[in-house]
Write a protein that holds these residues in place. Sequence first.
Motif, mmCIF file in Angstrom:
data_model
loop_
_atom_site.group_PDB
_atom_site.id
_atom_site.type_symbol
_atom_site.label_atom_id
_atom_site.label_comp_id
_atom_site.label_asym_id
_atom_site.label_seq_id
_atom_site.Cartn_x
_atom_site.Cartn_y
_atom_site.Cartn_z
ATOM 1 N N GLU A 78 -7.154 -2.653 2.280
ATOM 2 C CA GLU A 78 -8.033 -2.561 3.445
ATOM 3 C C GLU A 78 -8.430 -3.963 3.929
ATOM 4 O OE1 GLU A 78 -12.071 -0.145 4.784
ATOM 5 O OE2 GLU A 78 -11.447 -0.121 2.690
ATOM 6 N N SER A 79 -8.751 -4.843 2.993
ATOM 7 C CA SER A 79 -9.080 -6.233 3.352
ATOM 8 C C SER A 79 -7.876 -6.938 3.952
ATOM 9 C CB SER A 79 -9.543 -7.006 2.116
ATOM 10 O OG SER A 79 -10.807 -6.591 1.695
ATOM 11 N N ARG A 80 -6.731 -6.757 3.342
ATOM 12 C CA ARG A 80 -5.513 -7.408 3.823
ATOM 13 C C ARG A 80 -5.215 -6.958 5.258
ATOM 14 N NH1 ARG A 80 -2.562 -10.817 1.834
ATOM 15 N NH2 ARG A 80 -3.405 -10.672 -0.253
ATOM 16 N N LYS A 81 -5.354 -5.667 5.536
ATOM 17 C CA LYS A 81 -5.095 -5.136 6.881
ATOM 18 C C LYS A 81 -6.091 -5.709 7.893
ATOM 19 C CE LYS A 81 -4.708 -0.823 9.450
ATOM 20 N NZ LYS A 81 -4.815 0.629 9.418
ATOM 21 N N ALA A 82 -7.353 -5.778 7.509
ATOM 22 C CA ALA A 82 -8.381 -6.322 8.412
ATOM 23 C C ALA A 82 -8.109 -7.790 8.722
ATOM 24 C CB ALA A 82 -9.770 -6.155 7.795
ATOM 25 N N LEU A 83 -7.719 -8.561 7.712
ATOM 26 C CA LEU A 83 -7.428 -9.979 7.933
ATOM 27 C C LEU A 83 -6.147 -10.181 8.730
ATOM 28 C CD1 LEU A 83 -8.556 -11.641 4.596
ATOM 29 C CD2 LEU A 83 -9.563 -11.912 6.869
ATOM 30 N N GLU A 84 -5.170 -9.309 8.554
ATOM 31 C CA GLU A 84 -3.961 -9.398 9.370
ATOM 32 C C GLU A 84 -4.308 -9.222 10.843
ATOM 33 O OE1 GLU A 84 -1.234 -6.531 7.713
ATOM 34 O OE2 GLU A 84 -0.803 -7.804 5.975
ATOM 35 N N GLN A 85 -5.216 -8.302 11.133
ATOM 36 C CA GLN A 85 -5.664 -8.097 12.506
ATOM 37 C C GLN A 85 -6.398 -9.339 13.013
ATOM 38 O OE1 GLN A 85 -8.319 -4.791 13.116
ATOM 39 N NE2 GLN A 85 -8.318 -5.039 15.332
#
Length: 146
Positions: free
Chosen positions: A123-130
């Motif tokens: 979830e963190s990785r996805k948010a930071l990718e955005q």
Amino acid sequence: DWLAAAFVDRGMSMKESGGVYFIPECGLQSVDTLFAAMNQCGNRCTLLQHDLSDNEELSKQVLETTNENIVEAARRMNEVMEELRDNDKRPRANGLKTRVEEASRLADLLSYYESFFATSLDESRKALEQTFSLIAEMQMRYGDTN
């Protein structure tokens, strides 16, 4: 060997009014002295020593809280950049630079926790990718603002 000693200069907020910080074993005495002095002035500071490998639930809580904090920080940055993008407003140069630095700091923290706990905080990785995608979009739209 305390597992907490591996968390040099890493910390996360457990609630708005306080925080949990992982301190290297060599600094525990100094922190204990500092907390004692602060407590004499009416503060509430507690130094607890705990080996995370002894408590699976505490390790899980550390990861969940870290994930929540990173996702929330990324969400706040993303909202600001989406508003700028949607209203076709040029970001201030120092504002975008600050977001790049903060996103990089969060990505470093994420990598550290994922590596240390041998897990993936998706979830963190996805948010930071955005976040990084929005930063790139802003840089492409308005040029490098550094």
